[in-house]
Design an enzyme around this catalytic site. Structure first.
Site, mmCIF file in Angstrom:
data_model
loop_
_atom_site.group_PDB
_atom_site.id
_atom_site.type_symbol
_atom_site.label_atom_id
_atom_site.label_comp_id
_atom_site.label_asym_id
_atom_site.label_seq_id
_atom_site.Cartn_x
_atom_site.Cartn_y
_atom_site.Cartn_z
ATOM 1 N N ASN A 161 -1.895 1.857 5.880
ATOM 2 C CA ASN A 161 -1.057 0.847 5.309
ATOM 3 C C ASN A 161 -0.750 0.012 6.631
ATOM 4 O OD1 ASN A 161 -0.828 2.009 3.044
ATOM 5 N ND2 ASN A 161 1.458 2.533 2.969
ATOM 6 N N GLY A 162 -0.714 -1.412 6.624
ATOM 7 C CA GLY A 162 -0.527 -2.244 7.815
ATOM 8 C C GLY A 162 -1.575 -2.963 8.024
ATOM 9 N N LYS A 167 6.875 -4.476 -4.196
ATOM 10 C CA LYS A 167 8.260 -4.070 -4.081
ATOM 11 C C LYS A 167 8.644 -4.080 -2.472
ATOM 12 C CE LYS A 167 12.019 -2.755 -5.643
ATOM 13 N NZ LYS A 167 12.868 -3.773 -6.172
ATOM 14 N N TRP A 183 -2.990 -2.574 -1.529
ATOM 15 C CA TRP A 183 -2.746 -4.000 -1.637
ATOM 16 C C TRP A 183 -3.261 -4.861 -0.686
ATOM 17 C CZ3 TRP A 183 -0.444 -8.280 0.672
ATOM 18 C CH2 TRP A 183 0.436 -9.233 -0.361
ATOM 19 N N LYS A 201 13.767 -14.652 -10.252
ATOM 20 C CA LYS A 201 13.522 -13.801 -11.353
ATOM 21 C C LYS A 201 12.649 -14.148 -12.437
ATOM 22 C CE LYS A 201 14.483 -10.900 -9.633
ATOM 23 N NZ LYS A 201 15.168 -10.768 -8.666
ATOM 24 N N GLU A 239 9.015 -14.637 -10.741
ATOM 25 C CA GLU A 239 8.561 -13.165 -10.389
ATOM 26 C C GLU A 239 7.659 -12.516 -11.912
ATOM 27 O OE1 GLU A 239 10.862 -11.245 -6.850
ATOM 28 O OE2 GLU A 239 12.038 -11.638 -8.610
ATOM 29 N N CYS A 286 0.707 -1.229 -0.021
ATOM 30 C CA CYS A 286 -0.213 0.040 -0.138
ATOM 31 C C CYS A 286 0.754 1.238 -0.010
ATOM 32 C CB CYS A 286 -0.851 -0.007 1.325
ATOM 33 S SG CYS A 286 -1.880 -1.473 1.643
ATOM 34 N N HIS A 313 18.885 -35.849 -6.620
ATOM 35 C CA HIS A 313 18.121 -36.266 -5.581
ATOM 36 C C HIS A 313 16.643 -35.640 -5.502
ATOM 37 C CE1 HIS A 313 21.730 -37.818 -3.365
ATOM 38 N NE2 HIS A 313 22.108 -36.612 -3.599
ATOM 39 N N ARG A 330 5.310 -0.096 -6.094
ATOM 40 C CA ARG A 330 5.157 -0.823 -4.582
ATOM 41 C C ARG A 330 4.317 -2.093 -4.828
ATOM 42 N NH1 ARG A 330 6.493 2.656 0.072
ATOM 43 N NH2 ARG A 330 5.445 1.362 1.340
ATOM 44 N N GLU A 384 18.392 -17.115 -7.414
ATOM 45 C CA GLU A 384 18.001 -16.162 -7.697
ATOM 46 C C GLU A 384 17.622 -15.992 -9.275
ATOM 47 O OE1 GLU A 384 17.339 -13.441 -6.360
ATOM 48 O OE2 GLU A 384 17.515 -11.776 -7.918
#
Ligand code: G6P
Length: 610
Positions: A100-101, A605, A74, A487, A490, A2, A506, A27, A483
């Site tokens: 926000n929160g 973000k 969000w 990427k 995402e 948010c 394995h 964000r 990573e």
């Protein structure tokens, strides 16, 4: 997550709020709204989806106002729709609130408000706060006091802003666990959850700390603690520029951020290398240096990409410093009552410096009196301010949700720390100088890799419809495999897994057939022969091999279906180079799938709720 922006002053607030909200789009959010006071009446305009929808609605209505608050939401409690979008208001529509929160005791408060006959309009946890504020106003309190009293009953996290048509000359803002800053102007003042929303108007910033509440008018600012004590806040001038927040001619922020890595890496190491002494200089660590040099164990704590950079740092610290190092997900660390000794150093890694789990993990470690160091990008962020000491990575603002340049800059900082501490231990001057020289060559080597974009784009075209990908690496390049896979998932929504190359036998090897692309990070280092055997094992099962290899390696061309060549460097610095083709591969696959790479679905973000 948010975003919050607020304005009070001589301008029309609508374009200020819209521009601020657009700056906060990165964000991640799913609905947007503004609350304005027009001719002493409160007006809310909100919509599902993008800020551009909201902008159109506001244009149609032709509203103008000198005071307003805006929000991008969000969703946490309640689905993303108009009803749940912020601002929320009290029953008679005089008070507006954006938040926000997460309010953890919202259910208990809601029950008691329902019993008093209050009617709710949304499914959010936020709405309880505005009704609670209203109940304190009805008892004769000012808006400022009512917000303060309401917040003392609330458990959880908030960054919030409130306006009222009965006191139309002020915005009340408060913070606990979610960032909030006040921007000081001339005859106008601002609030925002992120400095980037304000930078077009002012660089004079006051950072609110947890448990603080502020009253902002067009020409004044005062702050108190939630319990009512007066406090004096310092105004800080930030250096961020508007150009840094623009796309600079690139189609997306993510591509811009990938392409500017020669400069961002240079900025991370600039002024921090001392060739004559074969060492590094990190001003942020000076006051804790002796303690750090004597530490018996290092714990690195982070989330997401920052956690991956912690994994690379573990290899660096253990190879050069021989200090036992552990890497922990912040979300696990904070809740499992970790064993922390007096001589441990704990490093909290966060691009934003606001990730809720990392911040909470740090506060937990501080309670246990550990030495807490922050490695952050955003100057003045909560982790940067609350840690005992730390190092900024200086990557510049990162707007694309998928982290790219922050990762390579984090690795630079860890390599600098390694050099600095290793030279205090047993590294020779000559070895130190060799590392300094390798550091200095990094920007040019990155430039060379960035000339391979069209080659990588062609590979992306071949594999853009693959449903799965495997990424394999060994040693320093195992975290790079993680990573690379992160990427891809995402931004392209393709399922991808990263594994240590040998571990693939394995389990993951069962997935390999002629349709499975397998990305190997296989530079010519001490693990090269081993990884070549792993490549053969995949080849034998008809998997498609994309290899990231050293530029002089011609053998790999005879085995891999595709190879992308990177310049050689010392092992410790290799991940800074080897990750770049993986960023580009994920980028081009997502673009070819027609996806929004800067704002991928469901992601944020800066994850400011746990
Ligand atoms: C989110 C972002 C990631 C980032 C992670 C940790 O998930 O989308 O790109 O790596 O948070 O963020 P931090 O700001 O703490 O590095």
């Amino acid at each position: 997550m948010c975003g919050i922006v607020g304005y009070i002053g001589y301008r029309d607030s609508v374009p200020v709020l819209i521009e601020g909200l657009k700056r906060l789009e990165y964000r991640g959010y799913d609905s947007a709204g503004v609350g304005l006071i027009v001719d002493s009446k409160s007006i809310i305009v909100k919509d599902k989806g993008k800020v551009s929808n909201l902008e159109k609605l506001l244009d149609e209505k032709g509203l103008k106002s000198n005071i307003g608050i805006g929000h991008t939401r969000w969703a946490t409690h309640g689905e993303p729709n108009v009803m749940n979008a912020h601002p929320h208001s009290n029953e008679d529509g005089t008070i507006f609130l954006i938040h926000n929160g997460i309010i953890e005791n919202f259910n208990t408060i809601k029950m008691s408000l329902l019993k008093q006959g209050i009617k709710f309009q949304s499914d959010t946890d936020t709405e309880v706060i505005v009704h609670l504020i209203d109940s304190f106003i009805k008892k004769g309190n000012s808006l400022f006091k009512a917000v303060r009293l309401a917040l003392s009953e609330v458990e959880g996290t908030y960054g919030l802003a409130v306006i009222s048509s009965n006191e139309p000359d002020k915005i009340i803002a408060a913070r606990k666990g979610s960032p909030l800053v006040v921007g000081i102007g001339n005859g106008e003042n601002f609030i925002a959850s992120d400095v980037s929303a304000l930078i077009a108007y002012t660089k004079q910033i006051v950072y609110l700390d947890d448990g603080e509440i502020a009253e902002i008018t067009c020409d004044s600012f005062k702050a108190k603690t939630i319990i009512g004590d007066d406090i004096k806040k310092e105004v800080i001038e930030v250096t961020m520029s508007l150009e840094e927040l623009d796309r600079g001619g690139y189609d997306t922020f993510m591509l811009k951020e990938i392409m500017e890595q020669p400069e961002s890496v240079l900025n991370s190491i600039r002024g921090r290398l001392v060739f004559e002494e074969g060492t590094a200089k990190l001003g942020g660590l000076e006051n804790v240096f002796d303690k750090l040099a004597d530490t018996k164990r290092i714990i690195l704590t982070a989330c997401g990409t920052s956690w991956h950079s912690g994994l690379v740092a573990e290899y660096m610290f253990e190879q050069y410093l021989r200090i036992p190092t552990e890497v922990e997900y912040a979300s696990e660390f904070r809740y499992r009552n970790p064993i922390i000794n007096n001589d441990d150093a704990i490093i909290f890694i966060s691009q934003s410096g606001e990730t809720a789990d990392t911040l909470a993990a740090m506060r937990e470690a501080k309670r246990k009196r550990a030495l807490c160091l922050g490695v952050c990008n955003v100057v003045g962020s909560s982790i940067a301010r609350e840690s005992d000491s730390g190092v900024y990575i200086h990557a510049g603002p990162e707007i694309g949700v998928a982290s790219t340049k922050a990762f390579t800059s984090q690795l630079c900082v860890f390599a600098l720390m390694t050099l600095l501490l290793a030279r205090k231990r047993d590294m020779s001057l000559v070895d130190g100088q060799k590392i300094v020289t390798e550091f200095q060559q990094l920007p040019d080597k990155i430039r060379k890799i960035l000339t391979l974009t069209s080659e990588i784009e062609k590979i992306a075209e071949v594999f853009k419809d693959a449903p799965n990908f495997l990424y394999l690496g060994r040693g320093y390049n195992f975290p790079v495999a993680l990573e690379g896979a992160l990427k891809l998932k995402e931004i392209s929504y393709i399922h991808a897994e990263g594994y240590p190359a040998a571990e693939m036998k394995h389990g993951p090897i069962a997935l390999v057939d002629e349709n499975m692309p397998v990305v190997f990070i296989a530079p010519s280092d001490s693990t090269y022969d081993k990884i070549m055997s792993n490549i053969q094992e995949i080849k034998a099962r008809k998997g498609k091999i994309i290899a990231i290899a050293s530029e002089h390696d011609t053998v790999i061309d005879t085995i891999a279906d595709y190879s992308i060549k990177i310049p050689d460097t010392i092992r410790m610095l290799t991940p800074i180079l080897s990750v770049i083709p993986l960023q580009l591969l994920a980028y081009y696959i997502a673009v070819k799938k027609g996806l929004n790479v800067d704002q991928p679905r469901n992601l944020a973000k800066s994850v400011t709720v746990e």
